[in-house]
Scaffold this active site. Structure first.
Site, short mmCIF file in Angstrom:
data_model
loop_
_atom_site.label_atom_id
_atom_site.label_comp_id
_atom_site.label_asym_id
_atom_site.label_seq_id
_atom_site.Cartn_x
_atom_site.Cartn_y
_atom_site.Cartn_z
N SER A 172 0.83 -1.21 0.00
CA SER A 172 0.00 0.00 0.00
C SER A 172 0.86 1.27 0.00
CB SER A 172 -0.99 0.00 1.17
OG SER A 172 -0.33 0.20 2.39
N ARG B 187 22.71 -13.81 2.83
CA ARG B 187 22.17 -12.45 2.80
C ARG B 187 22.97 -11.57 1.84
NH1 ARG B 187 18.90 -10.27 6.19
NH2 ARG B 187 19.33 -11.71 7.88
N HIS C 274 8.64 3.19 8.87
CA HIS C 274 8.42 2.32 10.03
C HIS C 274 7.21 2.85 10.80
CE1 HIS C 274 9.52 -0.50 13.16
NE2 HIS C 274 9.29 0.44 14.05
N LEU D 256 19.10 -1.61 12.58
CA LEU D 256 17.68 -1.80 12.28
C LEU D 256 16.82 -0.62 12.73
CD1 LEU D 256 15.54 -3.87 11.23
CD2 LEU D 256 15.27 -4.56 13.63
#
Ligand code: GRF
Length: 216
Positions: A13, A65, A109, A144
């Site tokens: 979205s 990764r 976030h 993070l």
């Protein structure tokens, strides 16, 4: 015209909100040249294809990764990408990726960072009892949900909220602040100074788009 990449893993979205802002002319100086997903079944990938964009699934299966990220970086460079927009991308980037696009990767976030990093940020907010939460668009660093903050939105947290109701309230504001951040970025109006973002606001209205109740 800046060339943008969107990385996503699911619903998409935020990608849609950004693409809508490009199509409506709110973002004038950027276009999405590639959408990449680590999940074949991501709704966002379907949406991107439907809009005629270059939308790719890149399978992480069996790759380290860093090897996976090397493939992505190669793809981004082959597409001449200037900025990378993480939009619900559920993988942690390797230091190699972050270094390759230093200060050119954005993330959104669903909390007022630096509060509630990591998964289930909205649930963390409800459980902590804070009275306000929101969303943050920030530059991505090796840590993070960290990195210089570009724009934030604020929403109230009510005593009868649960994770879903708060997520929904926050998401509506995400769809305003992510396009705004991309607009500012692609108009060269964002500068990082001593780890903080300085924005060249042209109209006070632009600031209040994120929090209309504050006075817009
Ligand atoms: C959003 O809540 C965003 O803040 C978080 O992941 C969710 C992605 O939603 N990083 P969508 O895929 O953009 O709909």
């Amino acid at each position: 015209m800046y060339r943008l990449a969107v990385l996503l893993s699911g619903r998409g979205s935020n990608f849609e909100a950004i693409q809508n802002a490009i199509e409506s002319g709110f973002i004038k100086n950027g276009k999405v040249v590639v959408v990449i997903s680590n999940r074949a079944d991501a709704r966002g990938l379907v949406l991107a294809k439907r809009r005629g964009l270059n939308a790719l699934f890149l399978d992480p299966e069996g790759k380290s990764r860093e090897d996976y990220d090397r493939e992505i970086v190669k793809l981004l460079k082959a597409n001449g990408v200037d900025f990378v927009l993480l939009a619900g991308y559920m993988r942690i980037l390797s230091p190699y990726f972050v270094k390759s696009f230093k200060d050119r990767i954005l993330n959104i976030h669903p909390s007022l960072l630096p509060s509630f990093r990591g998964l289930h940020a909205q649930r963390q907010a409800v459980e902590s009892g804070v009275k306000f939460s929101g969303a943050t668009v920030h530059f991505v660093t090796d840590r993070l949900d960290d990195g210089p903050i570009i724009v934030q939105s604020v929403v109230p947290v009510f005593s009868n909220d649960d994770e879903d109701s708060l997520s929904e309230r926050i998401l509506k504001t995400e769809h305003k602040i992510y396009p705004l951040a991309v607009k500012l970025l692609t108009e060269d109006r964002i500068e990082i100074k001593d780890g903080r973002v300085i924005i060249d606001w042209k109209e006070p209205e632009e600031f209040f788009i994120t929090n209309p109740e504050l006075g817009g």
